[in-house]
Motif scaffolding. Structure first.
Motif, PDB file in Angstrom:
ATOM      1  N   ASP A   5       0.803  -1.230   0.000  1.00  0.00           N
ATOM      2  CA  ASP A   5       0.000   0.000   0.000  1.00  0.00           C
ATOM      3  C   ASP A   5       0.835   1.278   0.000  1.00  0.00           C
ATOM      4  O   ASP A   5       0.448   2.285   0.588  1.00  0.00           O
ATOM      5  N   ARG A   8      -1.849   4.232   4.134  1.00  0.00           N
ATOM      6  CA  ARG A   8      -2.496   4.095   5.439  1.00  0.00           C
ATOM      7  C   ARG A   8      -2.319   5.341   6.307  1.00  0.00           C
ATOM      8  O   ARG A   8      -3.039   5.518   7.278  1.00  0.00           O
ATOM      9  N   GLN A  15      -5.063   8.511  -8.732  1.00  0.00           N
ATOM     10  CA  GLN A  15      -6.510   8.411  -8.559  1.00  0.00           C
ATOM     11  C   GLN A  15      -6.972   6.958  -8.669  1.00  0.00           C
ATOM     12  O   GLN A  15      -7.816   6.507  -7.889  1.00  0.00           O
ATOM     13  N   ILE A  32      -5.938   5.065  -5.521  1.00  0.00           N
ATOM     14  CA  ILE A  32      -6.790   5.439  -4.386  1.00  0.00           C
ATOM     15  C   ILE A  32      -8.128   4.702  -4.467  1.00  0.00           C
ATOM     16  O   ILE A  32      -8.639   4.212  -3.460  1.00  0.00           O
ATOM     17  N   ARG A  33      -8.702   4.610  -5.658  1.00  0.00           N
ATOM     18  CA  ARG A  33      -9.966   3.872  -5.825  1.00  0.00           C
ATOM     19  C   ARG A  33      -9.790   2.411  -5.419  1.00  0.00           C
ATOM     20  O   ARG A  33     -10.607   1.862  -4.678  1.00  0.00           O
ATOM     21  N   GLN A  34      -8.725   1.772  -5.900  1.00  0.00           N
ATOM     22  CA  GLN A  34      -8.471   0.375  -5.570  1.00  0.00           C
ATOM     23  C   GLN A  34      -8.219   0.202  -4.064  1.00  0.00           C
ATOM     24  O   GLN A  34      -8.713  -0.747  -3.457  1.00  0.00           O
ATOM     25  N   PHE A  35      -7.490   1.123  -3.460  1.00  0.00           N
ATOM     26  CA  PHE A  35      -7.193   1.048  -2.038  1.00  0.00           C
ATOM     27  C   PHE A  35      -8.465   1.191  -1.208  1.00  0.00           C
ATOM     28  O   PHE A  35      -8.669   0.487  -0.227  1.00  0.00           O
ATOM     29  N   THR A  36      -9.355   2.093  -1.634  1.00  0.00           N
ATOM     30  CA  THR A  36     -10.610   2.294  -0.924  1.00  0.00           C
ATOM     31  C   THR A  36     -11.481   1.050  -0.994  1.00  0.00           C
ATOM     32  O   THR A  36     -12.049   0.623   0.011  1.00  0.00           O
ATOM     33  N   ILE A  37     -11.568   0.456  -2.166  1.00  0.00           N
ATOM     34  CA  ILE A  37     -12.353  -0.769  -2.334  1.00  0.00           C
ATOM     35  C   ILE A  37     -11.762  -1.884  -1.486  1.00  0.00           C
ATOM     36  O   ILE A  37     -12.487  -2.622  -0.820  1.00  0.00           O
ATOM     37  N   SER A  85      -9.952  -1.569   1.236  1.00  0.00           N
ATOM     38  CA  SER A  85     -10.111  -1.246   2.647  1.00  0.00           C
ATOM     39  C   SER A  85     -11.524  -1.544   3.147  1.00  0.00           C
ATOM     40  O   SER A  85     -11.713  -1.939   4.291  1.00  0.00           O
ATOM     41  N   ILE A  86     -12.518  -1.331   2.272  1.00  0.00           N
ATOM     42  CA  ILE A  86     -13.914  -1.574   2.652  1.00  0.00           C
ATOM     43  C   ILE A  86     -14.191  -3.074   2.735  1.00  0.00           C
ATOM     44  O   ILE A  86     -14.902  -3.519   3.621  1.00  0.00           O
TER      45      ILE A  86
END
Length: 132
Positions: A75, A88, A120, A123-128, A130-131
């Motif tokens: 990450d 993180r 960008q 960040i989208r992949q990291f957010t998905i 993380s959820i």
């Protein structure tokens, strides 16, 4: 005395329980780094400053590219020629106007124009991730 070639480069990470650790072999020995403690890496030519969450920093005689190859699966993302950040510890970011990130230690880092779209997407992949 000639040291083995692997002692001059970064070595792969190991997993100990919940903590991710990386061992870096240097010419005079080895150094163990907790990946979870790193906020960002700042490249200065053939040297890299590793900034930790407790506010300390350490200088390594390795390039930022070598740290990128080692830390990107954990990450980290390179936002400019000189900075590799740990997602993180990302506090805020802006991709409009003057693109930048703000880390938890309140340091503002500009995002390179050419890396903005890739950032960008990451960040989208990291957010998905993380959820989930």
């Amino acid at each position: 005395m000639n040291l083995p070639i692997q002692t001059n480069f970064l070595f792969s990470s190991k997993r100990y329980g919940r903590e991710k650790r990386t061992i870096i072999f240097l010419e005079r020995g080895k150094t163990e780094i907790l990946i979870d403690e790193i906020v960002m890496c700042q490249g200065e030519g053939n040297y890299t400053f590793v900034h930790y969450k407790n506010g300390s920093k350490r200088l390594f005689s390795k390039t930022l590219k070598q740290f990128c190859e080692l830390f990107e699966p954990h990450d980290f993302v390179r936002v400019s020629r000189s900075f590799l950040i740990n997602l993180r510890y990302l506090k805020a970011f802006s991709t409009t106007g003057e693109p930048c990130v703000i880390m938890e230690n309140e340091q503002k880092i500009d995002i390179a124009r050419r890396r903005k779209v890739a950032f960008q997407n990451i960040i989208r992949q990291f957010t998905i991730k993380s959820i989930a």
